[in-house]
Design a protein around this motif. Structure first.
Motif, PDB file in Angstrom:
ATOM      1  N   THR A 245     -49.834   6.123  -5.628  1.00 50.03           N
ATOM      2  CA  THR A 245     -51.104   5.419  -5.859  1.00 50.03           C
ATOM      3  C   THR A 245     -52.271   6.394  -5.998  1.00 50.03           C
ATOM      4  N   LEU A 246     -52.371   7.357  -5.068  1.00 49.69           N
ATOM      5  CA  LEU A 246     -53.481   8.310  -5.121  1.00 49.69           C
ATOM      6  C   LEU A 246     -53.174   9.520  -5.999  1.00 49.69           C
ATOM      7  N   GLN A 247     -51.895   9.694  -6.381  1.00 53.04           N
ATOM      8  CA  GLN A 247     -51.478  10.784  -7.275  1.00 53.04           C
ATOM      9  C   GLN A 247     -51.821  12.161  -6.710  1.00 53.04           C
ATOM     10  N   THR A 248     -51.531  12.384  -5.427  1.00 55.76           N
ATOM     11  CA  THR A 248     -51.826  13.669  -4.805  1.00 55.76           C
ATOM     12  C   THR A 248     -50.603  14.585  -4.881  1.00 55.76           C
ATOM     13  N   THR A 249     -50.790  15.851  -4.511  1.00 56.90           N
ATOM     14  CA  THR A 249     -49.676  16.789  -4.374  1.00 56.90           C
ATOM     15  C   THR A 249     -48.982  16.537  -3.030  1.00 56.90           C
ATOM     16  N   ASN A 250     -47.823  17.168  -2.829  1.00 57.77           N
ATOM     17  CA  ASN A 250     -47.144  17.058  -1.541  1.00 57.77           C
ATOM     18  C   ASN A 250     -48.020  17.583  -0.405  1.00 57.77           C
ATOM     19  N   THR A 251     -48.715  18.689  -0.658  1.00 57.39           N
ATOM     20  CA  THR A 251     -49.567  19.278   0.371  1.00 57.39           C
ATOM     21  C   THR A 251     -50.703  18.341   0.751  1.00 57.39           C
ATOM     22  N   ALA A 253     -50.748  15.137   0.336  1.00 59.98           N
ATOM     23  CA  ALA A 253     -50.157  13.976   1.009  1.00 59.98           C
ATOM     24  C   ALA A 253     -49.896  14.293   2.480  1.00 59.98           C
ATOM     25  N   GLY A 254     -49.381  15.491   2.736  1.00 57.28           N
ATOM     26  CA  GLY A 254     -49.128  15.897   4.115  1.00 57.28           C
ATOM     27  C   GLY A 254     -50.408  15.955   4.934  1.00 57.28           C
ATOM     28  N   LEU A 255     -51.496  16.434   4.325  1.00 58.17           N
ATOM     29  CA  LEU A 255     -52.771  16.523   5.044  1.00 58.17           C
ATOM     30  C   LEU A 255     -53.335  15.138   5.350  1.00 58.17           C
ATOM     31  N   ILE A 256     -53.215  14.210   4.387  1.00 55.32           N
ATOM     32  CA  ILE A 256     -53.686  12.848   4.640  1.00 55.32           C
ATOM     33  C   ILE A 256     -52.857  12.196   5.740  1.00 55.32           C
ATOM     34  N   MET A 257     -51.541  12.413   5.682  1.00 53.53           N
ATOM     35  CA  MET A 257     -50.680  11.867   6.732  1.00 53.53           C
ATOM     36  C   MET A 257     -50.999  12.504   8.085  1.00 53.53           C
ATOM     37  N   ALA A 258     -51.417  13.762   8.038  1.00 51.04           N
ATOM     38  CA  ALA A 258     -51.744  14.460   9.284  1.00 51.04           C
ATOM     39  C   ALA A 258     -52.956  13.849   9.971  1.00 51.04           C
ATOM     40  N   THR A 259     -53.869  13.260   9.191  1.00 50.04           N
ATOM     41  CA  THR A 259     -55.039  12.634   9.809  1.00 50.04           C
ATOM     42  C   THR A 259     -54.621  11.487  10.729  1.00 50.04           C
ATOM     43  N   ALA A 260     -53.500  10.833  10.391  1.00 50.14           N
ATOM     44  CA  ALA A 260     -53.002   9.764  11.259  1.00 50.14           C
ATOM     45  C   ALA A 260     -52.581  10.332  12.608  1.00 50.14           C
ATOM     46  N   ALA A 261     -51.861  11.454  12.581  1.00 50.52           N
ATOM     47  CA  ALA A 261     -51.430  12.078  13.833  1.00 50.52           C
ATOM     48  C   ALA A 261     -52.626  12.567  14.648  1.00 50.52           C
ATOM     49  N   VAL A 262     -53.620  13.143  13.971  1.00 49.44           N
ATOM     50  CA  VAL A 262     -54.819  13.609  14.673  1.00 49.44           C
ATOM     51  C   VAL A 262     -55.548  12.419  15.306  1.00 49.44           C
ATOM     52  N   GLY A 263     -55.666  11.336  14.538  1.00 50.82           N
ATOM     53  CA  GLY A 263     -56.363  10.152  15.049  1.00 50.82           C
ATOM     54  C   GLY A 263     -55.698   9.585  16.285  1.00 50.82           C
ATOM     55  N   ILE A 264     -54.373   9.476  16.250  1.00 55.93           N
ATOM     56  CA  ILE A 264     -53.653   8.952  17.419  1.00 55.93           C
ATOM     57  C   ILE A 264     -53.790   9.915  18.597  1.00 55.93           C
ATOM     58  N   ALA A 265     -53.681  11.209  18.321  1.00 60.64           N
ATOM     59  CA  ALA A 265     -53.798  12.205  19.394  1.00 60.64           C
ATOM     60  C   ALA A 265     -55.161  12.103  20.080  1.00 60.64           C
ATOM     61  N   VAL A 266     -56.232  12.007  19.289  1.00 59.96           N
ATOM     62  CA  VAL A 266     -57.582  11.897  19.862  1.00 59.96           C
ATOM     63  C   VAL A 266     -57.738  10.573  20.601  1.00 59.96           C
ATOM     64  N   GLY A 267     -57.248   9.486  19.988  1.00 57.57           N
ATOM     65  CA  GLY A 267     -57.348   8.181  20.628  1.00 57.57           C
ATOM     66  C   GLY A 267     -56.603   8.132  21.951  1.00 57.57           C
ATOM     67  N   CYS A 268     -55.388   8.675  21.979  1.00 57.05           N
ATOM     68  CA  CYS A 268     -54.597   8.701  23.211  1.00 57.05           C
ATOM     69  C   CYS A 268     -55.266   9.549  24.284  1.00 57.05           C
TER      70      CYS A 268
END
Length: 404
Positions: A245-251, A253-268
């Motif tokens: 959908t966003l037509q990004t590179t693998n890198t 995509a990995g960085l966008i997915m990483a924001t989810a992990a950062v968000g959960i880590a900060v929230g927890c």
């Protein structure tokens, strides 16, 4: 120092799980495979391979944590990570997708067997007052592991090196084992269990009725399970959303997915800090409301990559605020060594829900041609239904959640 070694050990275990899983998703899909193995199918298989062991072997993991020293169980299982990672390295050397998925499956078995012991050590180290803090930092380190594993896999996918990939597999296993070996804590004496049945159906039934003796355990187990179902859907869907959908590179995509992990880590982390030894229902309600709102925003407006990353971060932050009180609801009651069985019961339920999420993701993507926006909308709907159910359940049972 026990807190430090427990948190670090958890980090390296999670990073290895996710580095292996996402290496298959980003790299393994480029290998020669049968026509029926599409990208969505490989994602579903790699995710399910970590889940199946928990559905079958969670009772055994609980029994091990009750009958034996949790520290010894933890160390022996971490030692088993070395041959598992050797299998994974062979899979990547020979470009064997099935051997790689088998390695994920065995990794799931290993993680399943030591998970109740690992979580049980939180109370042993911090006592009752340290449960909320321990859960918050423990989950923060877990999602930093998810972040690191996801980003590393995406970076290596764009600049692939077999030697580096294999070295990371074995290196993470080594650091995980060394940190686990340094945990030294006094535990309650192991119990002799007369009923050694590991039948998951019987175990789940008995655990459910045992948990009913405490006002918060079953509700907490349900909440944590919903958290992982939603988190799994978001994680799997982001691969499709970023690349298609966003037509990004693998890198990217990995960085966008990483924001989810950062968000959960900060929230927890913040949820554990602000809990002050209590279980705060307002965190649960705020977390579920925020998850619903931000996921609907992505589904309706389809924002560009930067805005999408911010909204994913905020969604994940709310997830962390929701999860930590639910985890504490499971561990707060004084169940003695039975805490191992309760944590195994939680694991079993979690992975039933994750399997439901993986199946749901597979069905939706097959019928809508990988339309990630619809998956986000469905996930928002699940969050909204959960919010309503928590409101009804708490009002109906008058559960006292804010306890010191």
């Amino acid at each position: 120092m026990n807190w430090f070694f427990l948190f670090v050990s958890n980090f390296f275990g999670i990073i290895n799980d996710n580095f292996l899983k996402f290496s298959i998703i980003f790299i393994g899909v480029t290998w020669t495979m049968p026509n029926f193995l599409t990208q969505s199918t490989v994602i579903s298989l790699a995710s399910a391979a970590l889940i199946v062991p928990y559905l079958i072997l969670s009772p055994l993991g609980g029994r091990l944590s009750v009958k034996y020293s949790k520290q010894k169980v933890f160390r022996l299982c971490k030692l088993a990570e070395f041959p598992i990672m050797a299998i994974a390295a062979f899979a990547f050397y020979f470009h064997s997708i099935w051997l790689a998925i088998f390695a994920v499956l065995v990794m799931g078995i290993q993680s399943c067997l030591y998970s109740p012991s690992k979580y049980g050590l939180i109370r042993d180290i911090g006592g009752e007052k340290g449960i909320a803090f321990g859960n918050g930092i423990f989950e923060m380190m877990a999602f930093l592991g998810i972040l690191s594993g996801t980003v590393l896999a995406s970076l290596i996918a764009d600049n692939y090196s077999f030697s580096l990939t294999a070295a990371l597999f074995l290196g993470f296993a080594l650091f995980g084992y060394l940190s686990t070996s340094n945990i030294r804590v006094k535990e309650l004496e192991p119990e002799n269990i007369t009923d050694n049945s590991i039948n998951p159906f019987k175990f789940a039934k008995e655990s459910y009725f045992f948990a009913k003796n405490y006002s918060t355990i079953n509700l907490g187990v349900f909440g944590v399970s919903i958290f992982w179902l939603v988190g799994g859907l978001i994680q799997m869907n982001l691969v499709i959303h970023c690349l298609n959908t966003l037509q990004t590179t693998n890198t990217a995509a990995g960085l966008i997915m990483a924001t989810a992990a950062v968000g959960i880590a900060v929230g927890c982390s913040l949820a554990g800090k602000f809990s002050n030894g209590e279980i705060k229902k307002n965190m649960i309600f705020a977390g579920l409301f925020g998850m619903t709102a931000f996921l609907l925003g992505i589904a309706i407006f389809n924002p560009p990559p930067l805005i999408c990353a911010i909204m994913i971060f905020l969604t994940a932050f709310c997830c962390g605020f929701f999860e930590v009180p639910c985890l504490t609801m499971v561990q707060k009651p004084d169940t003695g060594r039975k805490i191992g069985d309760m944590l195994a019961y939680m694991n079993l339920t979690i992975f039933i829900f994750i399997l439901i999420g993986s199946t749901l993701f597979f069905i939706i993507t097959q019928f809508i041609s990988d339309n990630s926006l619809i998956v986000f909308a469905v996930t928002a709907g699940i969050c909204l239904v959960t919010l309503i159910m928590f409101l009804i359940k708490m009002n109906k049972t008058n559960v006292k959640l804010c306890v010191k």
